[in-house]
Scaffold this motif. Structure first.
Motif, PDB file in Angstrom:
ATOM      1  N   ALA A 125      19.285  -6.547  -2.661  1.00  0.00           N
ATOM      2  CA  ALA A 125      20.225  -5.875  -1.939  1.00  0.00           C
ATOM      3  C   ALA A 125      19.783  -5.057  -0.760  1.00  0.00           C
ATOM      4  CB  ALA A 125      21.189  -4.857  -2.772  1.00  0.00           C
ATOM      5  N   LEU A 126      18.771  -4.186  -0.923  1.00  0.00           N
ATOM      6  CA  LEU A 126      18.378  -3.228  -0.061  1.00  0.00           C
ATOM      7  C   LEU A 126      17.850  -4.086   1.011  1.00  0.00           C
ATOM      8  CD1 LEU A 126      16.805  -0.523  -2.198  1.00  0.00           C
ATOM      9  CD2 LEU A 126      18.352  -0.237  -0.805  1.00  0.00           C
ATOM     10  N   ARG A 127      17.195  -5.234   0.645  1.00  0.00           N
ATOM     11  CA  ARG A 127      16.503  -5.936   2.012  1.00  0.00           C
ATOM     12  C   ARG A 127      17.485  -6.676   2.654  1.00  0.00           C
ATOM     13  NH1 ARG A 127      14.176  -7.057   5.765  1.00  0.00           N
ATOM     14  NH2 ARG A 127      12.574  -8.411   6.289  1.00  0.00           N
ATOM     15  N   ARG A 128      18.754  -7.147   1.986  1.00  0.00           N
ATOM     16  CA  ARG A 128      19.724  -7.687   2.675  1.00  0.00           C
ATOM     17  C   ARG A 128      20.466  -6.808   3.838  1.00  0.00           C
ATOM     18  NH1 ARG A 128      20.910 -10.129  -2.237  1.00  0.00           N
ATOM     19  NH2 ARG A 128      22.133  -8.559  -2.773  1.00  0.00           N
ATOM     20  N   VAL A 129      20.704  -5.796   3.393  1.00  0.00           N
ATOM     21  CA  VAL A 129      21.461  -4.486   4.154  1.00  0.00           C
ATOM     22  C   VAL A 129      20.745  -3.993   5.443  1.00  0.00           C
ATOM     23  CG1 VAL A 129      23.088  -3.846   2.306  1.00  0.00           C
ATOM     24  CG2 VAL A 129      20.995  -2.520   2.803  1.00  0.00           C
ATOM     25  N   GLY A 130      19.360  -4.532   5.564  1.00  0.00           N
ATOM     26  CA  GLY A 130      18.401  -4.201   6.448  1.00  0.00           C
ATOM     27  C   GLY A 130      17.294  -3.426   6.162  1.00  0.00           C
ATOM     28  N   ILE A 131      16.998  -2.875   5.088  1.00  0.00           N
ATOM     29  CA  ILE A 131      15.709  -2.182   4.894  1.00  0.00           C
ATOM     30  C   ILE A 131      14.728  -3.050   5.168  1.00  0.00           C
ATOM     31  CG2 ILE A 131      14.366  -0.665   3.398  1.00  0.00           C
ATOM     32  CD1 ILE A 131      16.953   0.631   4.008  1.00  0.00           C
ATOM     33  N   ASN A 132      13.625  -2.692   5.818  1.00  0.00           N
ATOM     34  CA  ASN A 132      12.397  -3.588   6.390  1.00  0.00           C
ATOM     35  C   ASN A 132      11.232  -2.956   5.933  1.00  0.00           C
ATOM     36  OD1 ASN A 132      12.347  -2.118   8.538  1.00  0.00           O
ATOM     37  ND2 ASN A 132      13.344  -3.476   9.905  1.00  0.00           N
ATOM     38  N   ARG A 133      11.151  -1.598   5.346  1.00  0.00           N
ATOM     39  CA  ARG A 133      10.012  -0.982   5.195  1.00  0.00           C
ATOM     40  C   ARG A 133      10.205  -0.083   3.802  1.00  0.00           C
ATOM     41  NH1 ARG A 133       7.070   3.723   6.353  1.00  0.00           N
ATOM     42  NH2 ARG A 133       4.920   3.301   6.696  1.00  0.00           N
ATOM     43  N   LEU A 134       9.181  -0.274   2.780  1.00  0.00           N
ATOM     44  CA  LEU A 134       9.366   0.622   1.742  1.00  0.00           C
ATOM     45  C   LEU A 134       8.371   1.464   1.763  1.00  0.00           C
ATOM     46  CD1 LEU A 134      10.518  -1.666  -1.298  1.00  0.00           C
ATOM     47  CD2 LEU A 134      11.867   0.058  -0.167  1.00  0.00           C
ATOM     48  N   SER A 135       8.667   2.891   1.309  1.00  0.00           N
ATOM     49  CA  SER A 135       7.479   3.820   1.333  1.00  0.00           C
ATOM     50  C   SER A 135       7.605   4.189  -0.405  1.00  0.00           C
ATOM     51  CB  SER A 135       7.538   5.160   2.147  1.00  0.00           C
ATOM     52  OG  SER A 135       6.733   5.971   1.750  1.00  0.00           O
ATOM     53  N   ILE A 136       6.477   3.825  -1.220  1.00  0.00           N
ATOM     54  CA  ILE A 136       6.438   4.102  -2.482  1.00  0.00           C
ATOM     55  C   ILE A 136       5.554   5.238  -2.912  1.00  0.00           C
ATOM     56  CG2 ILE A 136       6.125   2.883  -4.784  1.00  0.00           C
ATOM     57  CD1 ILE A 136       6.431   0.161  -3.342  1.00  0.00           C
ATOM     58  N   GLY A 137       6.311   6.304  -3.517  1.00  0.00           N
ATOM     59  CA  GLY A 137       5.549   7.372  -4.221  1.00  0.00           C
ATOM     60  C   GLY A 137       4.685   6.993  -5.553  1.00  0.00           C
ATOM     61  N   MET A 138       3.493   6.294  -5.176  1.00  0.00           N
ATOM     62  CA  MET A 138       2.640   6.160  -6.212  1.00  0.00           C
ATOM     63  C   MET A 138       1.861   7.542  -6.798  1.00  0.00           C
ATOM     64  SD  MET A 138      -0.828   3.653  -6.308  1.00  0.00           S
ATOM     65  CE  MET A 138      -1.974   3.750  -7.560  1.00  0.00           C
ATOM     66  N   GLN A 139       1.643   8.425  -6.052  1.00  0.00           N
ATOM     67  CA  GLN A 139       0.831   9.597  -6.152  1.00  0.00           C
ATOM     68  C   GLN A 139      -0.421   9.698  -6.773  1.00  0.00           C
ATOM     69  OE1 GLN A 139       2.245  10.803  -3.872  1.00  0.00           O
ATOM     70  NE2 GLN A 139       4.446  10.983  -4.100  1.00  0.00           N
ATOM     71  N   SER A 140      -0.738   8.874  -8.061  1.00  0.00           N
ATOM     72  CA  SER A 140      -1.861   8.818  -8.698  1.00  0.00           C
ATOM     73  C   SER A 140      -1.768   7.685  -9.649  1.00  0.00           C
ATOM     74  CB  SER A 140      -1.931  10.199  -9.594  1.00  0.00           C
ATOM     75  OG  SER A 140      -3.037  10.010 -10.610  1.00  0.00           O
ATOM     76  N   ALA A 141      -3.100   7.282 -10.158  1.00  0.00           N
ATOM     77  CA  ALA A 141      -3.052   6.100 -10.988  1.00  0.00           C
ATOM     78  C   ALA A 141      -3.615   6.674 -12.528  1.00  0.00           C
ATOM     79  CB  ALA A 141      -4.171   5.166 -10.642  1.00  0.00           C
ATOM     80  N   ASN A 142      -3.525   7.992 -12.275  1.00  0.00           N
ATOM     81  CA  ASN A 142      -4.399   8.606 -13.727  1.00  0.00           C
ATOM     82  C   ASN A 142      -2.823   9.336 -14.527  1.00  0.00           C
ATOM     83  OD1 ASN A 142      -7.254   8.453 -13.310  1.00  0.00           O
ATOM     84  ND2 ASN A 142      -6.445   9.500 -11.535  1.00  0.00           N
ATOM     85  N   ALA A 143      -2.931   8.825 -15.872  1.00  0.00           N
ATOM     86  CA  ALA A 143      -1.826   9.137 -16.419  1.00  0.00           C
ATOM     87  C   ALA A 143      -1.597  10.733 -16.657  1.00  0.00           C
ATOM     88  CB  ALA A 143      -1.635   8.764 -17.988  1.00  0.00           C
TER      89      ALA A 143
END
Length: 403
Positions: A125-143
């Motif tokens: 739905a986000l892609r359909r309405v026009g979002i074309n770039r995502l910035s994902i908050g990974m921050q770390s791969a350590n639990a």
């Protein structure tokens, strides 16, 4: 198939090249949990305000445009956690942008997303309405670090969010990482960066942890509950990451940002080039019309103010303003230096500086630049002045010379 962003901007005329094109920052202050290091204007437990807030944001967008359809080329939904907002409300604000500004075709439209806050249908739905770039908050791969940050997601959640985003049609994905954390070992940092590279993003933002006043992290460090971050170790992590990313085909274009060729963040480049941007929403900051300004902080106050604004004010004013500052010629030159030197490849273009300010860079800042070159913190590269690799580690010392 055309990029979804074109559906937002197809009816717009191309920007007038004589008018500086704007970047639009839209602040979404809502979160499920508040990260322990976060000093941003964010709020938990106020989900009932999301819909009225987004309608107020659409109203501010329409009102700030005044009577002219000024050109704009990027839209950035930051937060907070914008991925908590339903796509139909995101569409509402994008429609207001389309009505008010002459958007470039295509427009870079970024939305920050926390892992595990979106499913496949929400991403589609986000892609359909026009979002074309995502910035994902990974921050770390350590639990242990994710727990320390109170992030509320796992590394598996990051992998799944990236997988679903690609299924939904997102190609331009950015990941955020934090290093220099309390108790973080060099090996832990290597694990996080290698895990991020394994997800094959187009862009990576990596920030040394800042201990911000008023945060739980600041209190824990002050009381000795967690270790004080080691700046020397953080510098070693930064240098290793710079080499590792170069080997992986990433180009460093800003002190804390790397991208595959052609995937630099156009929105953030607007900041670093000291070009005008509108900050809209509660607690946003903007720079336009020779003014730096901030808006009222609390979402409820913001909604109340915007429901009473029915006519545009002189650009870039809105009823949401909290305070503002006029930037004079000297202040503008200082800001050009402090922001532009963050750009690691280009730095400051001496000819562009003179064209914009009417002053020679060497006449204004020659003494400071020559001293910083002698100190090994700046270098001259053709018509450009830029940070050396050592200068990137000591950027604040460099910036202080121009303030």
């Amino acid at each position: 198939m055309k990029p979804a962003a074109q559906s937002v901007s197809a009816q717009n005329t191309r920007p007038n090249e004589a008018t500086p094109s704007l970047a639009l920052y839209l602040h979404i202050p809502f979160c499920r949990t508040r990260c322990t290091y976060c000093a941003f204007n964010t709020y938990t437990g106020q989900d009932k305000l999301i819909e009225p807030y987004m309608r107020a944001l659409a109203q501010e967008i329409r009102m700030v445009g005044d009577t002219d359809r000024r050109p704009a080329h990027t839209i950035y939904f930051g937060g907070g956690t914008p991925s908590l907002v339903p796509a139909d409300l995101i569409a509402l604000t994008l429609a207001a942008c389309t009505e008010t500004f002459a958007l470039a075709d295509p427009t870079e439209i970024t939305l920050e997303a926390n892992p595990a806050t979106v499913d496949l249908e929400a991403l589609k739905a986000l892609r359909r309405v026009g979002i074309n770039r995502l910035s994902i908050g990974m921050q770390s791969a350590n639990a242990s670090e994710l727990a320390l940050f109170a992030r509320g997601h796992t590394t598996d959640d990051v992998r799944e969010t990236v997988r679903l985003a690609r299924r939904a049609g997102f190609d331009n994905l950015s990941l955020d990482l934090i290093y220099g954390n309390p108790g973080q070992t060099f090996e832990m940092w290597q694990t996080s960066l290698d895990a991020a590279l394994g997800l094959e993003p187009k862009h990576l933002s990596m920030y040394s942890l800042g201990i911000e006043d008023g945060t739980p992290m600041q209190r824990w460090v002050a009381r000795g509950h967690v270790e004080t971050p080691d700046p020397d170790l953080a510098a070693d992590m930064y240098e290793w990451a710079t080499d590792r990313l170069a080997q992986a085909g990433f180009e460093q274009y800003e002190i804390s940002n790397w991208a595959k060729p052609g995937y630099e963040c156009a929105h953030n480049l607007q900041y670093w080039r000291d070009l005008p941007y509108l900050g809209l929403g509660a607690g946003a900051h903007g720079y336009a019309g020779g003014l730096r300004y901030s808006t009222v902080l609390r979402p409820a106050d913001y909604i109340e103010r915007m429901t009473t604004q029915h006519e545009p004010l002189p650009f870039p004013h809105t009823a949401a303003w909290l305070d503002s500052e006029v930037i004079d010629a000297q202040g503008e030159m200082a800001e050009i230096m402090v922001t532009g030197l963050r750009l690691t490849r280009t730095g400051i273009d001496t000819q562009a500086f003179q064209s914009r300010t009417g002053r020679s860079l060497w006449d204004v800042y020659g003494a400071q630049i020559r001293q910083l070159i002698r100190d090994g913190l700046l270098e001259q590269y053709g018509n450009h002045i830029r940070l050396t690799p050592r200068g990137r580690l000591l950027g604040n010392l460099v910036f202080e010379a121009f303030v």
